[in-house]
Design a protein around this motif. Structure first.
Motif, PDB file in Angstrom:
ATOM      1  N   LEU A 142       2.141  -1.159   5.694  1.00  0.00           N
ATOM      2  CA  LEU A 142       2.085  -2.622   5.716  1.00  0.00           C
ATOM      3  C   LEU A 142       2.069  -3.129   7.154  1.00  0.00           C
ATOM      4  CD1 LEU A 142       2.383  -5.481   4.494  1.00  0.00           C
ATOM      5  CD2 LEU A 142       4.852  -5.082   4.401  1.00  0.00           C
ATOM      6  N   GLY A 145      -1.258  -2.221   8.822  1.00  0.00           N
ATOM      7  CA  GLY A 145      -2.345  -3.044   8.310  1.00  0.00           C
ATOM      8  C   GLY A 145      -2.293  -4.464   8.832  1.00  0.00           C
ATOM      9  N   SER A 149      -5.144  -5.772  11.520  1.00  0.00           N
ATOM     10  CA  SER A 149      -6.013  -6.833  11.015  1.00  0.00           C
ATOM     11  C   SER A 149      -5.914  -8.071  11.899  1.00  0.00           C
ATOM     12  CB  SER A 149      -5.668  -7.182   9.570  1.00  0.00           C
ATOM     13  OG  SER A 149      -4.341  -7.675   9.472  1.00  0.00           O
ATOM     14  N   PHE A 156      -7.623  -5.006   5.947  1.00  0.00           N
ATOM     15  CA  PHE A 156      -6.249  -4.538   5.716  1.00  0.00           C
ATOM     16  C   PHE A 156      -6.220  -3.291   4.833  1.00  0.00           C
ATOM     17  CE2 PHE A 156      -2.312  -4.423   3.303  1.00  0.00           C
ATOM     18  CZ  PHE A 156      -1.354  -4.610   4.279  1.00  0.00           C
ATOM     19  N   PHE A 157      -6.926  -3.332   3.712  1.00  0.00           N
ATOM     20  CA  PHE A 157      -6.875  -2.217   2.760  1.00  0.00           C
ATOM     21  C   PHE A 157      -7.352  -0.921   3.402  1.00  0.00           C
ATOM     22  CE2 PHE A 157      -9.102   0.405  -0.423  1.00  0.00           C
ATOM     23  CZ  PHE A 157      -8.027   0.728  -1.236  1.00  0.00           C
ATOM     24  N   THR A 160      -4.891   0.565   5.894  1.00  0.00           N
ATOM     25  CA  THR A 160      -3.772   1.305   5.288  1.00  0.00           C
ATOM     26  C   THR A 160      -4.226   2.675   4.795  1.00  0.00           C
ATOM     27  OG1 THR A 160      -4.148   0.261   3.111  1.00  0.00           O
ATOM     28  CG2 THR A 160      -2.574  -0.821   4.606  1.00  0.00           C
ATOM     29  N   VAL A 379       0.141   3.369  -0.066  1.00  0.00           N
ATOM     30  CA  VAL A 379      -0.976   2.433   0.050  1.00  0.00           C
ATOM     31  C   VAL A 379      -0.855   1.324  -0.993  1.00  0.00           C
ATOM     32  CG1 VAL A 379      -3.473   2.187  -0.226  1.00  0.00           C
ATOM     33  CG2 VAL A 379      -2.554   4.109   1.090  1.00  0.00           C
ATOM     34  N   CYS A 380      -0.466   1.682  -2.195  1.00  0.00           N
ATOM     35  CA  CYS A 380      -0.300   0.678  -3.257  1.00  0.00           C
ATOM     36  C   CYS A 380       0.795  -0.325  -2.903  1.00  0.00           C
ATOM     37  CB  CYS A 380       0.027   1.358  -4.579  1.00  0.00           C
ATOM     38  SG  CYS A 380      -1.315   2.349  -5.274  1.00  0.00           S
ATOM     39  N   ASN A 383      -0.133  -2.827  -0.167  1.00  0.00           N
ATOM     40  CA  ASN A 383      -1.113  -3.836  -0.570  1.00  0.00           C
ATOM     41  C   ASN A 383      -0.599  -4.792  -1.633  1.00  0.00           C
ATOM     42  OD1 ASN A 383      -4.034  -3.323   0.679  1.00  0.00           O
ATOM     43  ND2 ASN A 383      -3.018  -1.353   0.454  1.00  0.00           N
ATOM     44  N   PRO A 385       0.860  -8.144  -2.826  1.00  0.00           N
ATOM     45  CA  PRO A 385       0.795  -9.458  -2.171  1.00  0.00           C
ATOM     46  C   PRO A 385       2.179 -10.029  -1.887  1.00  0.00           C
ATOM     47  CG  PRO A 385       0.275  -9.645  -4.511  1.00  0.00           C
ATOM     48  CD  PRO A 385       0.360  -8.175  -4.219  1.00  0.00           C
TER      49      PRO A 385
END
Length: 486
Positions: A142, A145, A149, A156-157, A160, A379-380, A383, A385
């Protein structure tokens, strides 16, 4: 705040990738065994591992929260971040030395709890370790990213993904030894960049700006003992100290390193780690003071350090700063990978084999599968929100605090009751932890303090008074039930 182009950002990530693989390529090629992959044959240099430990502790919060706290809460905020961090490493050195005397051939602390108490206690410790490592991975990705960014406009995705993939490849090749050596190099680089940048910032921004910023952007936080300083102590100092002190004791990243050096070098390793680590939050916190003293309007306070570098230092330094942040984040990511692999490659595979499952699977294969799994989970999480670095750190920091006191008692062989350990940790998770999360979101200081203490003290008290289950009076020193196996 795009101060570098996307092309420049990907090129710098590529340079870092090549540098790490060059380091790994220079290592002697030896047959990989479980003992070498998970604990480095228990003879890694304490100097290398000390700097590796410092680099591991240079996680996202120390790269970002130190500057943010200095900017928003001045000297008081930075003090209650730096002091507990360093104290934690030194305190862990004492208890880890005791643990190595008790378990010279240990693999994980969680498996020690299985051997000493019960499978269900082991289940709780494994759950804590898995949740912690997943969240720790998530917060590093996080942070990376967010900053890349912002600086370079990188998506961002995909950032990561890259930050997870780079350490996964080299960690899966050489395990803890390769990771420790690469972290040693990364920590030297981090220290050099900061020790170069701080004098430049004093020269460009002026000492007066630094002094003016000691009170934070509002000027109200220059003292530990003022009303505002005491507010910082109650709302941030106590929970962060509890979270940090529990950070090493509840984290396999640190136990793995304690089991990977000669047992009489554990304390020296941790003392060195504390001194070297302190360079990072002190320097980055100073950047926050300059941002506050210079009156910078930092819209996203998580990026205070970037704002200060952009405002007061030449652009060429930003390239070094970018690589330094990358090195700090990746140092923790590769350590998480190795820690998670030791839980999978030792604890979980042995439990499965006890049940007649995975009997033909090799520990190294299982360890590497777990590395891939935590990379995907990290990674999940990164990402999801709405998550912020500081919020995620405080949430999982308090979760791991639940095992701190039983862990301390176990390292010194203090008598505990299995039933008390089990229900004490469960109570901390089901009662104290949710209340703490609510109070943190609502910013209710008295409840933050009370729930923090509940999470730490209830497991400690119940482990002593709630009788039942296996209750060893003293766990024999120098036991070797964690066999040396390949």
């Amino acid at each position: 705040m795009n101060v570098l182009s996307q092309t420049q950002g990907w090129l710098l990530i590529g340079v870092f990738f090549v540098a790490m693989f060059s380091i790994i390529a220079l290592l002697p090629k030896t047959k990989k065994t479980k003992k070498l992959f998970l604990v480095g044959n228990r003879n890694i240099s304490w100097v290398i591992m000390g700097l590796s430990m410092a680099a591991t502790w240079v996680w996202a919060p120390s790269m970002f929260t130190a500057a943010e706290k200095a900017y928003t809460q001045g000297f008081a905020g930075l003090f209650w971040f730096v002091a507990p961090n360093v104290l934690t490493l030194w305190l862990f050195g004492y208890f880890a030395t005791k643990m190595r005397e008790r378990k010279p051939n240990g693999w994980t602390f969680s498996y020690h709890m299985k051997e000493t108490y019960s499978n269900r206690t082991h289940n709780l410790y494994m759950t804590e370790s898995i949740v912690l490592q997943c969240c720790s991975m998530g917060v590093q990705l996080l942070a990376g990213g967010v900053i890349f960014s912002k600086i370079c406009g990188l998506p961002f995705f995909w950032t990561t993904i890259a930050l997870a993939a780079i350490p996964l490849i080299y960690a899966a090749l050489d395990g803890i030894k390769g990771t420790a050596i690469s972290d040693f190099v990364k920590m030297l680089f981090i220290a050099c960049v900061l020790l170069l940048g701080l004098p430049l910032m004093f020269n460009n921004a002026g000492t007066e700006t630094f002094i003016k910023g000691l009170g934070g952007i509002t000027g109200d936080f220059g003292s530990l003992f003022s009303k505002k300083g005491l507010e910082v102590f109650l709302s941030f100092g106590i929970p962060s100290t509890i979270g940090l002190l529990s950070g090493t004791f509840g984290d396999q990243m640190f136990w793995q390193r304690a089991f990977s050096v000669r047992r009489f070098n554990v304390k020296k390793m941790m003392i060195l780690a504390g001194f070297v680590f302190a360079i990072v939050p002190i320097c980055l916190g100073s950047f926050g003071f300059f941002a506050a003293g210079g009156g910078l309007n930092v819209a996203d306070t998580q990026l205070t350090n970037v704002a200060a570098v952009t405002a007061f230092l030449p652009k060429w330094f930003l390239y070094l700063f970018f690589l330094m942040i990358l090195a700090g984040l990746i140092s923790t990511v590769d350590s998480v990978l190795c820690a998670f692999s030791s839980v999978g490659g030792h604890d979980i595979i042995k439990r499965l084999q006890e049940k007649g499952i995975a009997t033909n699977m090799k520990p190294l294969t299982f360890a590497r599968i777990f590395m891939v799994a935590i990379s995907a989970l990290g990674v999940c999480i990164a990402n999801l929100p709405g998550l912020t670095i500081t919020t995620l750190w405080l949430i999982y920091g308090m979760f791991r605090a639940s095992v701190m006191m039983p862990t301390l008692f176990a390292t010194i062989g203090s008598k505990m009751h299995e039933r008390g350990i089990f229900y004490g940790i469960l109570a901390a998770w089901l009662i104290g932890w949710p209340i703490y999360i609510y109070a943190s979101i609502a910013n209710i200081t008295p409840i933050i303090v009370a729930s923090s203490l509940f999470v730490v003290l209830v497991p400690a008290i119940l482990s002593k008074v709630l009788k039942g289950g296996k209750t060893p009076s003293v766990v024999a020193a120098n036991t070797t039930t964690n066999e040396e196996e390949d």
